[in-house]
Design a protein around this motif. Structure first.
Motif, PDB file in Angstrom:
ATOM      1  N   UNK B 203      41.349  48.754  59.812  1.00  0.00           N
ATOM      2  CA  UNK B 203      40.464  49.915  60.026  1.00  0.00           C
ATOM      3  C   UNK B 203      40.859  51.071  59.101  1.00  0.00           C
ATOM      4  N   UNK B 204      42.156  51.280  59.000  1.00  0.00           N
ATOM      5  CA  UNK B 204      42.642  52.399  58.196  1.00  0.00           C
ATOM      6  C   UNK B 204      42.289  52.206  56.726  1.00  0.00           C
ATOM      7  N   UNK B 205      42.514  51.003  56.217  1.00  0.00           N
ATOM      8  CA  UNK B 205      42.235  50.733  54.805  1.00  0.00           C
ATOM      9  C   UNK B 205      40.725  50.858  54.539  1.00  0.00           C
ATOM     10  N   UNK B 206      39.914  50.316  55.435  1.00  0.00           N
ATOM     11  CA  UNK B 206      38.453  50.419  55.266  1.00  0.00           C
ATOM     12  C   UNK B 206      38.026  51.876  55.157  1.00  0.00           C
ATOM     13  N   UNK B 207      38.542  52.677  56.079  1.00  0.00           N
ATOM     14  CA  UNK B 207      38.116  54.086  56.133  1.00  0.00           C
ATOM     15  C   UNK B 207      38.536  54.848  54.872  1.00  0.00           C
ATOM     16  N   UNK B 208      39.797  54.680  54.486  1.00  0.00           N
ATOM     17  CA  UNK B 208      40.287  55.459  53.340  1.00  0.00           C
ATOM     18  C   UNK B 208      39.724  54.903  52.029  1.00  0.00           C
ATOM     19  N   UNK B 209      39.530  53.580  51.967  1.00  0.00           N
ATOM     20  CA  UNK B 209      38.953  52.987  50.748  1.00  0.00           C
ATOM     21  C   UNK B 209      37.556  53.543  50.502  1.00  0.00           C
ATOM     22  N   UNK B 210      36.792  53.686  51.573  1.00  0.00           N
ATOM     23  CA  UNK B 210      35.437  54.203  51.358  1.00  0.00           C
ATOM     24  C   UNK B 210      35.495  55.668  50.928  1.00  0.00           C
ATOM     25  N   UNK B 211      36.485  56.402  51.439  1.00  0.00           N
ATOM     26  CA  UNK B 211      36.658  57.782  51.001  1.00  0.00           C
ATOM     27  C   UNK B 211      36.993  57.858  49.504  1.00  0.00           C
ATOM     28  N   UNK B 212      37.814  56.924  49.051  1.00  0.00           N
ATOM     29  CA  UNK B 212      38.208  56.891  47.634  1.00  0.00           C
ATOM     30  C   UNK B 212      37.231  56.080  46.787  1.00  0.00           C
ATOM     31  N   UNK B 213      36.162  55.587  47.420  1.00  0.00           N
ATOM     32  CA  UNK B 213      35.155  54.751  46.748  1.00  0.00           C
ATOM     33  C   UNK B 213      35.771  53.530  46.064  1.00  0.00           C
ATOM     34  N   UNK B 214      36.600  52.841  46.850  1.00  0.00           N
ATOM     35  CA  UNK B 214      37.226  51.598  46.373  1.00  0.00           C
ATOM     36  C   UNK B 214      36.671  50.482  47.269  1.00  0.00           C
ATOM     37  N   UNK B 215      36.493  49.288  46.685  1.00  0.00           N
ATOM     38  CA  UNK B 215      36.110  48.138  47.503  1.00  0.00           C
ATOM     39  C   UNK B 215      37.354  47.647  48.238  1.00  0.00           C
ATOM     40  N   UNK B 216      37.354  47.812  49.555  1.00  0.00           N
ATOM     41  CA  UNK B 216      38.602  47.534  50.275  1.00  0.00           C
ATOM     42  C   UNK B 216      39.021  46.081  50.175  1.00  0.00           C
ATOM     43  N   UNK B 217      38.046  45.142  50.020  1.00  0.00           N
ATOM     44  CA  UNK B 217      38.396  43.724  49.922  1.00  0.00           C
ATOM     45  C   UNK B 217      39.340  43.458  48.744  1.00  0.00           C
ATOM     46  N   UNK B 218      39.172  44.271  47.708  1.00  0.00           N
ATOM     47  CA  UNK B 218      39.991  44.037  46.513  1.00  0.00           C
ATOM     48  C   UNK B 218      41.438  44.492  46.665  1.00  0.00           C
ATOM     49  N   UNK B 219      41.679  45.401  47.602  1.00  0.00           N
ATOM     50  CA  UNK B 219      43.056  45.922  47.720  1.00  0.00           C
ATOM     51  C   UNK B 219      43.842  45.274  48.860  1.00  0.00           C
TER      52      UNK B 219
END
Ligand SMILES: [Fe+2]
Lengths: 275, 237
Positions: B203-219
């Motif tokens: 949940x945390x990675x999804x939320x912050x990734x979208x804030x940073x405009x990163x595709x969370x699946x890739x990280x």
């Protein structure tokens, strides 16, 4: 139970004491250094606690302050003493706080009847709260603030009134005798020796000809060893603790002094056994 | 009681180093004031060796003397450095000292000492994206404005010039008992912040990734390696 010779436990040799065959009979700690602490150091302390009798020798009670007692501190102290099942709690007949501000040092009290009365009341409150007798140490001091009664009368009055015990610091008697010009043996003969729970011995610094400073950072002086022997002769078997708080040498050197303390205790014990 | 007045005057002399108010041997009174000042100063120099070297000696002594007059309330000498830090940051000295990285430096020096004395939770947790985690008690996560954790690499002016964002995990290594740090990215700082608040790592990675405009699946994969390191070191529990 503490008996015979003991040693003040210091951080610098916390991990050395199991490496030597000679082991002190008991250790003394300042509870203030351990309350609310944790981590690896506390684990080592807990190991030592499980293997040795421990006496607590406090620094922050400030029984002679004009301030009211610090009950928050007393609560934390009581928790600590109860948790580690430590019955022996000694402190200093002095003040180290005024107006809520501390000194981390022991200041002498005015030797007056009013003061003796005032301190006695507070001692009884502390004993009540901690459910333990207080054991009070005669401090070393460099200034007499007031002397309506003598230091000796002051101490004896308080012991009598409160039922507290005495932690007789032989080095402090010696230091005070030089600094204030009295005979240390007279002092010892006239203090309530039947109230002595244990004794301290330590080193001091010859600061000036008429001024000795109680540093706990030197070896015990020969005159002080002699005074200890004199005292033990009068008290009989009372535990004695070697204090070394500053300028701490390697543990092996401390053990040498500890052995000297043991031999003096033994010598007096043997003498007493013969008579 | 007139005795209290004597005690107060004596106490005041000990705090201020001013000897005139009391009718006693001045030399011996001075001995007290010196012993007390040395005790306090030793504790503070030991806790803040870097601040001590940055400040000119006379400034350092003024700060310590003011602190002695106004504070010294804790019954535990080991806590005194923390009281000193709070005192500086709330008093005129915060601005008067004029060190841009003062707050970070005080905090770093204090934590370096304090973390050593923290208990830790000993059980290790296996990393899982869908479980909740907490920081162990021997760990602090912190975002410095200056790289004070590397202060030995820079001189004063360089340090001032490096103003930025320096998120760190500061902790006591449970094997060596040394205090160590892990530098992390602002991204990870925010992710861990959410995890501590109760979100799962996913949940945390999804939320912050979208804030940073990163595709969370890739990280997720590199992050999994990182989180596994944190659970193995019992930083996350
Ligand atoms: Fe003592």
């Amino acid at each position: 139970m503490i008996k015979d010779a003991g040693l003040g436990l210091r951080r610098s040799f916390l991990y050395d004491i199991y490496d030597y065959d000679i082991k002190p009979n008991w250790f003394e700690i300042a509870p203030e250094n351990w309350i609310k602490r944790g981590g690896p150091i506390l684990k080592q302390f807990e190991k030592i606690r499980s293997d040795f009798p421990i006496a607590c020798h406090g620094l922050s009670l400030s029984i002679g302050s004009p301030d009211p007692l610090d009950f928050k501190f007393l609560e934390e102290l009581k928790q600590f003493l109860d948790y580690y099942q430590i019955d022996i709690y000694s402190e200093h007949l002095s003040f180290s706080m005024e107006g809520g501000k501390r000194f981390y040092d022991l200041l002498p009290l005015p030797f007056t009847k009013n003061m003796a009365e005032f301190v006695s009341e507070k001692i009884m409150q502390v004993q009540d709260y901690l459910k333990r007798p207080l054991i009070l140490e005669n401090i070393s001091y460099y200034l007499t603030l007031e002397e309506e009664i003598s230091e000796l009368e002051f101490i004896n009055y308080i012991l009598e009134k409160t039922g507290a015990y005495l932690l007789l610091d032989v080095n402090n008697v010696y230091v005070n005798a030089v600094n204030h010009g009295y005979d240390p043996k007279d002092f010892i003969k006239n203090i309530k020796l039947d109230r002595v729970k244990y004794m301290h011995i330590a080193g001091h610094l010859d600061y000036k000809e008429d001024l000795l400073v109680d540093t706990h950072g030197e070896k015990v002086k020969d005159d002080v060893w002699d005074l200890l022997e004199f005292t033990l002769d009068l008290t009989g078997n009372v535990p004695v603790l070697l204090e070394r708080d500053n300028n701490i040498p390697p543990y092996q050197e401390i053990l040498e002094e500890y052995k000297k303390l043991e031999s003096i205790i033994k010598k007096v014990q043997e003498k007493h056994a013969r008579i | 009681m007139h005795e209290f007045e004597i005690q107060k005057k004596f106490a005041e002399a000990c705090r201020t180093g001013k000897l005139d108010d009391l009718n006693v041997d001045k030399e011996r009174l001075q001995l007290y004031t010196e012993i007390i000042a040395i005790n306090v100063e030793d504790a503070l120099v030991n806790a803040f060796p870097i601040l001590n070297t940055i400040l000119p000696e006379e400034v350092w002594e003024k700060v310590v003397r003011d602190f002695m007059k106004e504070k010294l309330t804790t019954p535990y000498l080991w806590q005194l450095p923390e009281e000193f830090m709070e005192y500086i940051l709330k008093s005129k000295w915060k601005n008067a000292l004029d060190i841009p990285f003062l707050e970070d430096l005080l905090m770093y020096e204090w934590l370096e000492l304090e973390l050593f004395y923290r208990n830790e939770v000993e059980d290790e947790k296996v990393f899982n994206w869908n479980q909740s985690f907490d920081l162990n008690t021997n760990v602090e996560i912190i975002n410095f404005k200056y790289p004070v954790h590397k202060i030995n690499l820079y001189d004063y002016d360089e340090m001032v010039g490096l103003k930025g964002s320096y998120p760190l995990i500061l902790y006591r290594n449970l094997e060596t008992n040394e205090i160590e740090y892990i530098e992390i990215t602002p991204f990870l700082y925010e992710v861990i912040g959410l995890i501590i608040q109760g979100k799962t790592p996913l949940e945390a990675v999804e939320e912050i990734a979208s804030k940073y405009q990163i595709d969370y699946m890739e990280v997720l994969e590199p992050l999994e390696q990182f989180f596994k390191k944190l659970t193995a070191k019992k930083i996350l529990i």
